[in-house]
Design an enzyme around this catalytic site. Structure first.
Site, PDB file in Angstrom:
ATOM      1  N   SER A 178       2.395  -5.470  17.903  1.00 37.52           N
ATOM      2  CA  SER A 178       3.121  -4.221  18.062  1.00 37.52           C
ATOM      3  C   SER A 178       3.403  -3.847  19.522  1.00 37.52           C
ATOM      4  O   SER A 178       4.542  -3.543  19.900  1.00 37.52           O
ATOM      5  CB  SER A 178       2.305  -3.120  17.362  1.00 37.52           C
ATOM      6  OG  SER A 178       2.712  -1.857  17.755  1.00 37.52           O
ATOM      7  N   HIS A 180      -5.140   0.221  11.728  1.00 38.97           N
ATOM      8  CA  HIS A 180      -5.747   1.540  11.642  1.00 38.97           C
ATOM      9  C   HIS A 180      -7.030   1.641  12.460  1.00 38.97           C
ATOM     10  O   HIS A 180      -7.794   2.586  12.314  1.00 38.97           O
ATOM     11  CB  HIS A 180      -5.986   1.927  10.179  1.00 38.97           C
ATOM     12  CG  HIS A 180      -4.708   2.144   9.415  1.00 38.97           C
ATOM     13  ND1 HIS A 180      -3.488   2.237  10.038  1.00 38.97           N
ATOM     14  CD2 HIS A 180      -4.470   2.283   8.099  1.00 38.97           C
ATOM     15  CE1 HIS A 180      -2.551   2.430   9.118  1.00 38.97           C
ATOM     16  NE2 HIS A 180      -3.109   2.448   7.929  1.00 38.97           N
ATOM     17  N   GLY A 201       4.233  -2.510  10.765  1.00 35.11           N
ATOM     18  CA  GLY A 201       3.350  -2.820   9.633  1.00 35.11           C
ATOM     19  C   GLY A 201       4.160  -3.165   8.398  1.00 35.11           C
ATOM     20  O   GLY A 201       4.298  -2.360   7.480  1.00 35.11           O
ATOM     21  N   ASP A 208       2.760   2.217  10.363  1.00 32.30           N
ATOM     22  CA  ASP A 208       1.794   1.922   9.298  1.00 32.30           C
ATOM     23  C   ASP A 208       1.145   0.584   9.627  1.00 32.30           C
ATOM     24  O   ASP A 208       1.087  -0.316   8.810  1.00 32.30           O
ATOM     25  CB  ASP A 208       2.530   1.879   7.949  1.00 32.30           C
ATOM     26  CG  ASP A 208       1.583   1.774   6.759  1.00 32.30           C
ATOM     27  OD1 ASP A 208       0.385   2.106   6.917  1.00 32.30           O
ATOM     28  OD2 ASP A 208       2.042   1.369   5.675  1.00 32.30           O
ATOM     29  N   SER A 222       6.814  -1.157   1.608  1.00 33.91           N
ATOM     30  CA  SER A 222       7.440   0.030   2.220  1.00 33.91           C
ATOM     31  C   SER A 222       8.797  -0.326   2.833  1.00 33.91           C
ATOM     32  O   SER A 222       9.717   0.501   2.852  1.00 33.91           O
ATOM     33  CB  SER A 222       6.520   0.633   3.285  1.00 33.91           C
ATOM     34  OG  SER A 222       6.062  -0.369   4.180  1.00 33.91           O
ATOM     35  N   PHE A 249       0.817  -1.215   0.000  1.00 36.99           N
ATOM     36  CA  PHE A 249       0.000   0.000   0.000  1.00 36.99           C
ATOM     37  C   PHE A 249       0.847   1.260   0.000  1.00 36.99           C
ATOM     38  O   PHE A 249       0.401   2.309   0.463  1.00 36.99           O
ATOM     39  CB  PHE A 249      -0.928  -0.015   1.212  1.00 36.99           C
ATOM     40  CG  PHE A 249      -1.737  -1.285   1.313  1.00 36.99           C
ATOM     41  CD1 PHE A 249      -2.853  -1.464   0.515  1.00 36.99           C
ATOM     42  CD2 PHE A 249      -1.359  -2.308   2.171  1.00 36.99           C
ATOM     43  CE1 PHE A 249      -3.596  -2.637   0.586  1.00 36.99           C
ATOM     44  CE2 PHE A 249      -2.089  -3.488   2.258  1.00 36.99           C
ATOM     45  CZ  PHE A 249      -3.213  -3.651   1.460  1.00 36.99           C
TER      46      PHE A 249
HETATM   47  N1  SAH Z   1       3.613  -0.814   5.240  1.00 31.98           N
HETATM   48  C1  SAH Z   1       2.923  -1.725   4.331  1.00 31.98           C
HETATM   49  C2  SAH Z   1       1.438  -1.916   4.650  1.00 31.98           C
HETATM   50  C3  SAH Z   1       1.133  -2.315   6.055  1.00 31.98           C
HETATM   51  S1  SAH Z   1      -0.551  -2.907   6.193  1.00 31.98           S
HETATM   52  C4  SAH Z   1       3.025  -1.201   2.899  1.00 31.98           C
HETATM   53  O1  SAH Z   1       3.199   0.004   2.734  1.00 31.98           O
HETATM   54  O2  SAH Z   1       2.874  -1.984   1.958  1.00 31.98           O
HETATM   55  C5  SAH Z   1      -0.692  -2.976   7.936  1.00 31.98           C
HETATM   56  C6  SAH Z   1       0.006  -4.179   8.561  1.00 31.98           C
HETATM   57  O3  SAH Z   1      -0.031  -3.983   9.963  1.00 31.98           O
HETATM   58  C7  SAH Z   1      -0.638  -5.548   8.274  1.00 31.98           C
HETATM   59  O4  SAH Z   1       0.277  -6.407   7.650  1.00 31.98           O
HETATM   60  C8  SAH Z   1      -1.056  -6.065   9.668  1.00 31.98           C
HETATM   61  O5  SAH Z   1      -0.841  -7.468   9.845  1.00 31.98           O
HETATM   62  C9  SAH Z   1      -0.168  -5.248  10.601  1.00 31.98           C
HETATM   63  N2  SAH Z   1      -0.739  -5.007  11.916  1.00 31.98           N
HETATM   64  C10 SAH Z   1      -1.933  -4.463  12.203  1.00 31.98           C
HETATM   65  N3  SAH Z   1      -2.109  -4.367  13.531  1.00 31.98           N
HETATM   66  C11 SAH Z   1      -0.977  -4.859  14.104  1.00 31.98           C
HETATM   67  C12 SAH Z   1      -0.534  -5.040  15.457  1.00 31.98           C
HETATM   68  N4  SAH Z   1      -1.295  -4.660  16.476  1.00 31.98           N
HETATM   69  N5  SAH Z   1       0.681  -5.598  15.679  1.00 31.98           N
HETATM   70  C13 SAH Z   1       1.467  -5.972  14.641  1.00 31.98           C
HETATM   71  N6  SAH Z   1       1.107  -5.806  13.339  1.00 31.98           N
HETATM   72  C14 SAH Z   1      -0.096  -5.269  13.082  1.00 31.98           C
HETATM   73 MG    MG Z   2      -0.497   2.563   4.925  1.00 32.89          MG
END
Ligand code: SAH
Ligand code: MG
Length: 217
Positions: A129, A149, A51, A146, A57, A22
Site C-alpha cells: 500500500s 488492520h 485491500g 480495507d 468489495s 469480508f
Molecule cells: N476488501 C476485501 C477484504 C480485504 S482483506 C473484501 O471486502 O472482501 C485485507 C487485504 O489487505 C488482504 O488481501 C491483504 O493482502 C491486504 N493488505 C494488508 N496489508 C496490506 C499492505 N500493507 N499493502 C497492500 N495490501 C495489504
Molecule cells: Mg474489511
C-alpha cells in the site's frame, strides 16, 4: 444520502454471492451508492480500493464505475494481512499457494473480475500500500481503505491515502469499531479518528463497520 441508484446488475450480484471475502451485502451496497456519488462529485480521478483480497468489495465498486463511467484501481500485495494468516480465525486455506505455503489471492481476484465481466473498469495493482500510494500520487474521487488492520499498516494507509482524496471526494473506511468490544481498533484509531480530527472531513454515512466521510470542499 444520495438518491437511489439503479439496481445492481443481476449477473454481477450472482458473482458477488460466490466470491470469498469480508464485505456484507448492506455495506457493499452502501459502497456502491457512495461510489456513484463520488464520481458525480469529482469528474476526473478513480476510486482507489486498498485491500482487494478476492474481489468481493471490488465488485460493488466496479458496478459503481460501470454506472457512472468511472474507473476503479484496487491495490493489494495479495499475501494476506497479518490477521488472516494460517492459524488465525478468518484464514481460508483455499487461498494458500500449495507450491510455497504462502497466501496468494491474486488468481482468485483475476477470476472474480473475469467472471463478473468488469476487467475493463478495474485496474489491478499488486504491491504494498505505502509504495503504491507514493507511485500513484493522484487525486481520487473516492478512497476505500480495507487493507491491513495492524497498527502500523493502518497508520501507513492513513498517511498514504487520506491526502489523495480530492476536495468534495469521499473517504470510506471498513472495520471501524468505536467500541473496542466490537473488534480491533487500528482502523478506528489510526485512520477514522485522525481524518475526522483533522477537521478536513465530515462523516456522511455509517453502515455496519463501514464509515463514509467527505472531504470538505
Ligand atoms: N476488501 C476485501 C477484504 C480485504 S482483506 C473484501 O471486502 O472482501 C485485507 C487485504 O489487505 C488482504 O488481501 C491483504 O493482502 C491486504 N493488505 C494488508 N496489508 C496490506 C499492505 N500493507 N499493502 C497492500 N495490501 C495489504
Ligand atoms: Mg474489511
Amino acid at each position: 444520502m444520495p438518491g437511489e441508484p439503479p439496481p445492481i446488475d443481476a449477473e454481477l450480484a450472482d458473482v458477488i454471492a460466490v466470491t470469498r471475502g469480508f464485505m456484507p451485502d448492506d455495506e457493499g451496497a452502501a459502497l456502491r451508492r457512495w461510489g456513484i456519488e463520488a464520481f458525480a462529485r469529482v469528474d476526473s480521478g478513480p476510486i482507489i480500493e486498498v485491500g482487494s483480497y478476492c474481489g468481493r468489495s471490488t465488485l460493488w465498486l466496479a458496478d459503481a464505475a460501470r454506472v457512472a463511467r468511472g474507473h476503479v484501481v484496487t491495490v493489494d500485495h495479495h499475501r494476506g494481512s497479518e490477521e488472516i494468516q494460517p492459524g488465525w480465525e478468518h484464514h481460508d486455506p483455499s487461498v494458500v499457494d500449495p507450491r510455497t505455503g504462502r497466501m496468494d489471492t491474486l488468481p482468485h481476484l483475476r477470476r472474480t473480475l473475469e467472471a463478473a465481466g468488469v476487467e475493463d473498469v478495474v485496474t489491478v495493482v499488486v504491491g504494498r500500500s505505502g509504495m503504491v500510494g507514493r507511485l500513484l500520487g493522484r487525486r481520487a474521487a473516492m478512497v476505500f481503505i480495507d487493507g491491513g488492520h495492524g497498527d502500523e499498516e493502518a497508520r501507513v494507509d492513513a498517511e498514504t491515502w487520506i491526502p489523495l482524496v480530492a476536495p468534495g471526494g469521499l473517504l470510506a473506511i471498513h472495520d471501524v469499531h468505536p467500541n473496542p468490544a466490537d473488534g480491533g481498533r487500528p482502523p478506528y484509531e489510526r485512520i477514522y479518528r485522525p481524518a475526522l480530527d483533522s477537521g478536513e472531513f465530515t462523516e456522511i454515512d455509517a453502515v455496519g463497520s463501514l464509515r463514509v466521510l467527505e472531504r470538505n470542499a
